[in-house]
Scaffold this motif. Structure first.
Motif, PDB file in Angstrom:
ATOM      1  N   PHE A  10       0.886  -1.098  -0.088  1.00  0.00           N
ATOM      2  CA  PHE A  10       0.006  -0.019  -0.116  1.00  0.00           C
ATOM      3  C   PHE A  10       0.748   1.128  -0.071  1.00  0.00           C
ATOM      4  CE2 PHE A  10      -2.481  -3.474   2.132  1.00  0.00           C
ATOM      5  CZ  PHE A  10      -3.553  -3.460   1.386  1.00  0.00           C
ATOM      6  N   LEU A  11       0.730   1.807  -1.123  1.00  0.00           N
ATOM      7  CA  LEU A  11       1.636   3.105  -1.094  1.00  0.00           C
ATOM      8  C   LEU A  11       0.913   4.445  -1.250  1.00  0.00           C
ATOM      9  CD1 LEU A  11       3.921   1.950  -3.934  1.00  0.00           C
ATOM     10  CD2 LEU A  11       4.363   1.433  -1.599  1.00  0.00           C
ATOM     11  N   ASN A  13      -0.160   8.066  -2.163  1.00  0.00           N
ATOM     12  CA  ASN A  13       0.174   8.850  -3.224  1.00  0.00           C
ATOM     13  C   ASN A  13       1.318   9.806  -3.088  1.00  0.00           C
ATOM     14  OD1 ASN A  13      -0.919   9.641  -5.868  1.00  0.00           O
ATOM     15  ND2 ASN A  13      -1.523  11.654  -4.978  1.00  0.00           N
ATOM     16  N   TYR A  17       4.305   6.465  -3.152  1.00  0.00           N
ATOM     17  CA  TYR A  17       4.182   6.041  -4.762  1.00  0.00           C
ATOM     18  C   TYR A  17       4.934   6.904  -5.627  1.00  0.00           C
ATOM     19  CZ  TYR A  17       1.376   4.746  -8.792  1.00  0.00           C
ATOM     20  OH  TYR A  17       0.887   4.094  -9.855  1.00  0.00           O
ATOM     21  N   PRO A  36       1.880  -2.900  -5.988  1.00  0.00           N
ATOM     22  CA  PRO A  36       1.400  -1.630  -5.562  1.00  0.00           C
ATOM     23  C   PRO A  36      -0.116  -1.632  -5.547  1.00  0.00           C
ATOM     24  CG  PRO A  36       2.441  -1.407  -7.573  1.00  0.00           C
ATOM     25  CD  PRO A  36       2.555  -2.947  -7.482  1.00  0.00           C
ATOM     26  N   ILE A  37      -0.514  -1.095  -4.487  1.00  0.00           N
ATOM     27  CA  ILE A  37      -1.781  -0.424  -4.569  1.00  0.00           C
ATOM     28  C   ILE A  37      -1.628   0.852  -4.037  1.00  0.00           C
ATOM     29  CG2 ILE A  37      -4.185  -0.375  -3.140  1.00  0.00           C
ATOM     30  CD1 ILE A  37      -4.062  -3.572  -3.344  1.00  0.00           C
ATOM     31  N   ARG A  38      -2.226   1.730  -4.738  1.00  0.00           N
ATOM     32  CA  ARG A  38      -2.074   3.220  -4.492  1.00  0.00           C
ATOM     33  C   ARG A  38      -3.329   3.800  -3.482  1.00  0.00           C
ATOM     34  NH1 ARG A  38      -2.606   8.799  -8.224  1.00  0.00           N
ATOM     35  NH2 ARG A  38      -4.127   7.588  -9.147  1.00  0.00           N
ATOM     36  N   VAL A  39      -2.887   4.168  -2.544  1.00  0.00           N
ATOM     37  CA  VAL A  39      -4.069   5.022  -1.630  1.00  0.00           C
ATOM     38  C   VAL A  39      -3.378   6.500  -1.591  1.00  0.00           C
ATOM     39  CG1 VAL A  39      -4.776   2.904  -0.429  1.00  0.00           C
ATOM     40  CG2 VAL A  39      -2.683   3.864   0.272  1.00  0.00           C
ATOM     41  N   MET A  40      -4.466   7.228  -1.204  1.00  0.00           N
ATOM     42  CA  MET A  40      -4.242   8.904  -1.205  1.00  0.00           C
ATOM     43  C   MET A  40      -3.126   8.773   0.118  1.00  0.00           C
ATOM     44  SD  MET A  40      -5.089   9.791  -3.896  1.00  0.00           S
ATOM     45  CE  MET A  40      -5.231  11.487  -4.047  1.00  0.00           C
TER      46      MET A  40
ATOM     47  N   ASN B  72       0.280  10.032 -12.130  1.00  0.00           N
ATOM     48  CA  ASN B  72       0.819  11.423 -12.006  1.00  0.00           C
ATOM     49  C   ASN B  72       1.278  12.095 -13.278  1.00  0.00           C
ATOM     50  OD1 ASN B  72       0.350  11.315  -9.343  1.00  0.00           O
ATOM     51  ND2 ASN B  72       2.238  10.294  -8.811  1.00  0.00           N
ATOM     52  N   GLN B 100       6.523   1.497 -12.521  1.00  0.00           N
ATOM     53  CA  GLN B 100       6.659   0.320 -11.515  1.00  0.00           C
ATOM     54  C   GLN B 100       6.370  -0.994 -11.950  1.00  0.00           C
ATOM     55  OE1 GLN B 100       3.889   1.451  -8.071  1.00  0.00           O
ATOM     56  NE2 GLN B 100       4.544   3.569  -8.637  1.00  0.00           N
ATOM     57  N   ILE B 119      -0.964  -5.631 -11.715  1.00  0.00           N
ATOM     58  CA  ILE B 119      -1.237  -4.385 -11.703  1.00  0.00           C
ATOM     59  C   ILE B 119      -2.665  -4.155 -12.428  1.00  0.00           C
ATOM     60  CG2 ILE B 119      -0.437  -2.059 -12.185  1.00  0.00           C
ATOM     61  CD1 ILE B 119       2.288  -3.055 -11.582  1.00  0.00           C
ATOM     62  N   VAL B 122      -5.734  -5.606 -10.834  1.00  0.00           N
ATOM     63  CA  VAL B 122      -5.966  -4.612  -9.488  1.00  0.00           C
ATOM     64  C   VAL B 122      -6.717  -3.276  -9.881  1.00  0.00           C
ATOM     65  CG1 VAL B 122      -5.084  -3.043  -7.792  1.00  0.00           C
ATOM     66  CG2 VAL B 122      -4.105  -5.385  -8.077  1.00  0.00           C
ATOM     67  N   GLY B 617     -10.073  13.855   1.046  1.00  0.00           N
ATOM     68  CA  GLY B 617     -10.287  12.671   0.532  1.00  0.00           C
ATOM     69  C   GLY B 617      -9.012  11.765   1.156  1.00  0.00           C
ATOM     70  N   CYS B 618      -8.618  11.992   2.241  1.00  0.00           N
ATOM     71  CA  CYS B 618      -7.318  11.141   2.668  1.00  0.00           C
ATOM     72  C   CYS B 618      -7.765   9.548   2.914  1.00  0.00           C
ATOM     73  CB  CYS B 618      -6.591  11.802   3.923  1.00  0.00           C
ATOM     74  SG  CYS B 618      -7.523  11.676   5.333  1.00  0.00           S
ATOM     75  N   MET B 635     -12.664   4.595  -3.508  1.00  0.00           N
ATOM     76  CA  MET B 635     -11.718   3.945  -2.844  1.00  0.00           C
ATOM     77  C   MET B 635     -12.257   3.325  -1.614  1.00  0.00           C
ATOM     78  SD  MET B 635      -8.888   3.165  -3.729  1.00  0.00           S
ATOM     79  CE  MET B 635      -7.186   2.456  -3.278  1.00  0.00           C
ATOM     80  N   MET B 643      -9.171  -5.573  -4.725  1.00  0.00           N
ATOM     81  CA  MET B 643      -8.127  -5.028  -5.393  1.00  0.00           C
ATOM     82  C   MET B 643      -7.076  -6.032  -4.678  1.00  0.00           C
ATOM     83  SD  MET B 643      -8.438  -0.707  -5.381  1.00  0.00           S
ATOM     84  CE  MET B 643      -6.838  -0.518  -5.962  1.00  0.00           C
TER      85      MET B 643
END
Ligand SMILES: Cc1cc2nc3c(=O)[nH]c(=O)nc-3n(C[C@H](O)[C@H](O)[C@H](O)COP(=O)(O)OP(=O)(O)OC[C@H]3O[C@@H](n4cnc5c(N)ncnc54)[C@H](O)[C@@H]3O)c2cc1C
Ligand code: SF4
Ligand code: SF4
Lengths: 140, 652
Positions: A10-11, A13, A17, A36-40, B72, B100, B119, B122, B617-618, B635, B643
């Protein structure tokens, strides 16, 4: 073929990440075992997610967040994550899972090298612990 | 059943040179709900984007995953493409198989391919349960509030006003100017502080876009970025704008009060002008010292005022204003007298602080620019300057370096020598920190050309012997004990935030650091922003700084404010948390966790509510909610569980 550990990562953002992205941009090589699973925010990582990963066959779980104190995009999410990891490690031991299979690391967006290095280290650590097979063990 | 399309990019050979893109397409085609998969050389190119647009239309896709570089890099590109095809932008996600996977596993192509597939799986799982979302549009009030009228607030107000937006500048005292107005000359160029400040103060008072409110304080702030509602308490000054500062009232006023502008080194009257260049140029009656207005006791000033500017019936007022952005510039104070025991400050009149010395040096100061001792008015022949007073002393005082004292002490010692040619100046220091443009040169000049004696060491004690002040210290370079008999001792006291800083921070819900200075959103990358969107900080309220740094930061803060004010509407990411009212038990665990104070407890429904504009949104609250009543849009727990399973499925 030898044992290839499966690891869920869990990375967050903003830091980990992005650090992983930088490792890529710098073409640093590390083992491909972490998915990887992207979390904020690392604060989003519910302890249940970690348990779910182990239940579904993960040999290790990695959480990557921003450096403490001060770097977290959401102020203190990383502290919350850290506290949860401390609690989780105790719980894992009770479930018969080596606490070393769970790791939290602070990796900033500029630390591509650190990301590659801790990935390598963690994969080796889990490899030396051997397969967990927790889900299968439960069924058996 | 979802209809997901997967688009795998070669990125030239960046991905395809390692990852077997054909195999990826073949495998992912078999994955549940994937109805379309293809690969292409450059997905981000026009033809690449068209592939996606066409596939969405032809195959009626309701979700898209682009396996390419990091989100990004190109998330916005592909989301825009989806939108062009009529698909909601939040139904598009990226699978990062370049940064990645291909780039970091170049030596293991098979494993890189396998990881790329995983990936992708997921990401497909995530998209499947993504909701269609819309950014919330919020209108913007095109007006900025600036709190504090020192050089920081002045600069910020002028910058925002020059950009064409209305500014309300609120200053607590009767005049703007802040501490810079009290300074004599300024390092490193030794230009007169008033001479460079006054034109700016006048510019503020004349600017058509600036509404100046002095003798006023912000007492309440509600709302959020673009839409703050601010309550300002305007104190009555009992003198109207008809005042022409003739000064007759002051002559007849019988009351003597301490003059805070001169750091109490001179008296003033109960009706007073803080300093000759004050803006607004208007007298003020200080009711703490006036013999009485209500009922009227003296009334002498009104009798002599030819301009009929004095109005005893004036009352305090509360004024409400709407603003879109807020800049906080409340400045600093020096470490309070009473607390520095060992240096006799506050006990001996001839131990003074840096700002008091500035007033003694100033041509418009209490002595007309003559350097004399407060105790007996004699010219001091030996002056000891003590740096780091109450700074860099975590055990007893402030742990941090006050940053500007090395510079202003060098300035003080120099100016003293310019005033008293045969005088001797000694500076006690721990080490010299002069890291600014032309700063090192300035200190060198003090040491070498102006022949000021620098003694490296801490002062342990200051006490009186006869009419001299005795300074005890150690010279750490020679290892010897030092005793110096001085006529005057000047302390470079620590810069501390004004006592109100916490109060102001609480009003705005912005954090302060461990020393009560205002805290920035990110120490490196967001130095003028706070965690509350639309609230910016600048000047010494954020930490010790000199004028150049203060002005630069003020311009930075104003450009951030202008960015908010210049938009017609503000858009806010819709990937926020939401509450299921039926499931919320009202335990309030989440309320304190939220770093943005986006969660409030509703006393009537006994559940929490989330302000979607404040929520960033954290997901911290979601992870902590014991009843599962909180959900993070796109999420959700369910998505993450799926996932995780997708990350672990396949291969053994
Ligand atoms: C002895 C000494 C000598 C110095 N010499 C130099 C020099 O030579 N060169 C140099 O570059 N720098 C010098 N400095 C530093 C300089 O004083 C500061 O950099 C500068 O004044 C900071 O400006 P500011 O606007 O942030 O704060 P301030 O000057 O403190 O202004 C803050 C303003 O906000 C107002 N305020 C506070 N709270 C509120 C509130 N709640 N509501 C409304 N208004 C409020 C205050 O009344 C004040 O007017 C010196 C400092 C000292 C102590
Ligand atoms: S007498 Fe009247 S006009 Fe003159 S300074 Fe006083 S208030 Fe102002
Ligand atoms: S998601 Fe984060 S920002 Fe939003 S309400 Fe929850 S804790 Fe606050």
């Amino acid at each position: 073929m030898g044992f290839e550990p499966k690891i869920v990562a869990f990375l967050c953002n903003w830091c980990a990440y992005s650090g992983a992205d930088l490792a890529g941009v710098s073409r640093l090589q590390y083992p491909p075992n972490m998915i990887p699973i992207r979390v904020m925010c690392s604060g989003r990582v519910d302890p249940q997610f970690v348990l779910e990963a182990f239940k579904n066959g993960a040999d290790g779980v990695f959480i990557g967040g921003c450096h403490t104190p001060g770097d977290c995009h959401y102020v203190v999410g990383n502290f919350k994550a850290f506290k949860r990891v401390v609690m989780l490690k105790k719980m894992l031991a009770q479930l018969g899972i080596e606490p070393e299979r769970l790791r939290i690391e602070w990796v900033s967006a500029s630390e591509g090298r650190k990301f590659a290095e801790v990935s390598k280290e963690f994969v080796e650590q889990v490899r030396s612990l051997g397969p967990l097979n927790y889900g299968k063990r439960e069924k058996a | 059943m979802a209809r997901i399309g997967v688009f795998v990019c070669h990125c030239g050979i960046n991905i395809a040179g390692v990852v077997d893109v054909e195999k990826v397409v073949e495998e992912i085609s078999k994955y549940p709900d994937v109805v379309h998969a293809e690969h292409y050389k450059y997905m981000c190119s026009d033809p690449g984007q068209n592939l996606i647009v066409n596939a969405i239309k032809e195959k009626r896709l309701d979700g898209v995953v682009v396996a390419a570089c990091s989100p990004n890099m190109h998330e916005t590109t592909f989301r825009n493409a989806c939108e062009r095809a009529g698909l909601n932008r939040y139904r598009c996600e990226m699978a990062n198989i370049r940064e990645q996977s291909s780039w970091v596993h170049a030596d293991e192509p098979e494993k890189a391919t396998e990881k790329a597939i995983q990936i992708l799986q997921v990401t497909v799982e995530k998209v499947k349960l993504n909701s269609e979302l819309k950014e919330a549009a919020v209108p913007v009030t095109k007006r900025c509030l600036v709190i504090g009228g020192g050089i920081a607030g002045i600069q910020a107000a002028l910058d925002v006003a020059d950009a064409g937006y209305e500014v309300i500048l609120v200053e607590k005292t009767p005049s703007i100017g802040g501490h810079m107005a009290q300074l004599s000359e300024t390092f490193p160029t030794l230009d007169c502080s008033q001479c460079i400040l006054t034109p700016k103060m006048v510019a503020v008072s004349r600017h058509p876009n600036i509404k100046l409110m002095t003798y006023a304080e912000v007492v309440d702030v509600k709302g959020f970025v673009g839409n703050f509602k601010v309550k300002i308490h305007q104190k009555a000054r009992y003198v109207t704008s008809d005042c022409n500062i003739c000064g007759k009232c002051e002559e007849v006023c019988p009351v003597i009060a301490p003059n805070e502008f001169d750091r109490n080194l001179s008296p003033r009257k109960a009706i007073y002008l803080p300093f000759p260049q004050a803006v607004p140029a208007r007298y003020t009656i200080d009711t703490n010292h006036c013999l009485g207005l209500n009922p009227l006791v003296c009334g002498k000033c009104k009798e002599v005022c030819e301009a009929k500017a004095i109005d005893y019936d004036m009352r305090d007022e509360e004024i409400e204003v709407d603003v879109g952005a807020i800049i906080v510039a409340t400045g600093y104070e020096l470490f309070p007298k009473e607390k520095i025991g060992e240096y006799g400050y506050g006990v001996y009149p001839d131990v003074i602080d840096g700002l008091e010395f500035e007033r003694l040096l100033s041509a418009s100061g209490p002595t007309g620019g003559e350097v004399v001792r407060p105790s007996d008015g004699k010219v001091p022949k030996v002056v000891a300057f003590i740096q780091c007073t109450a700074s860099r002393d975590p055990d007893s005082y402030m742990p941090y370096c006050s940053k500007i004292c090395c510079m202003y002490t060098a300035k003080h010692a120099m100016l003293y020598k310019h005033h008293v040619h045969d005088g001797k100046a000694y500076v006690f220091y721990i080490d010299i920190r002069a890291g600014g443009k032309d700063y090192e040169e300035f200190v060198k000049r003090a040491m070498e050309e102006e022949r000021i004696t620098y003694i490296r060491g801490k002062v342990s004690k200051v006490f009186r012997r006869g009419d001299k002040m005795v300074v005890w210290g150690s010279d750490t370079l020679s290892g010897e004990f030092v005793e110096l008999e001085a006529d005057l001792v000047v302390l470079a006291s620590a810069i501390v935030p004004i006592p109100d800083t916490k109060k102001v921070a609480n009003l705005l819900k912005i954090p302060v650091d461990e020393n009560s200075f205002l805290k920035e959103a990110h120490p490196k990358l967001r130095p003028v922003e706070t965690l509350v969107q639309g609230v910016y900080i600048c000047g010494a309220a954020h930490g010790p700084k000199d004028i150049p740094e203060t002005v630069a930061q003020a311009s930075g803060a104003s450009s951030k404010a202008i960015a908010i004010l210049s938009g017609k509407e503000l858009y806010h990411e819709p990937t926020t948390a939401e509450v299921n009212m039926d499931a919320c038990s009202g335990c309030r665990v989440c309320v304190n966790l939220c770093p943005f104070s986006a969660i409030t407890f509703n006393e009537t429904t006994h559940t929490v509510e989330i302000n979607e504009i404040l929520c960033e949104g954290c997901g911290t609250c979601v992870a902590a909610c014991p009843t599962g009543a909180l959900k993070l849009r796109n999420m959700t727990d369910k998505q993450i569980f799926n996932m995780i399973r997708a990350a672990l499925s396949g291969g053994d």
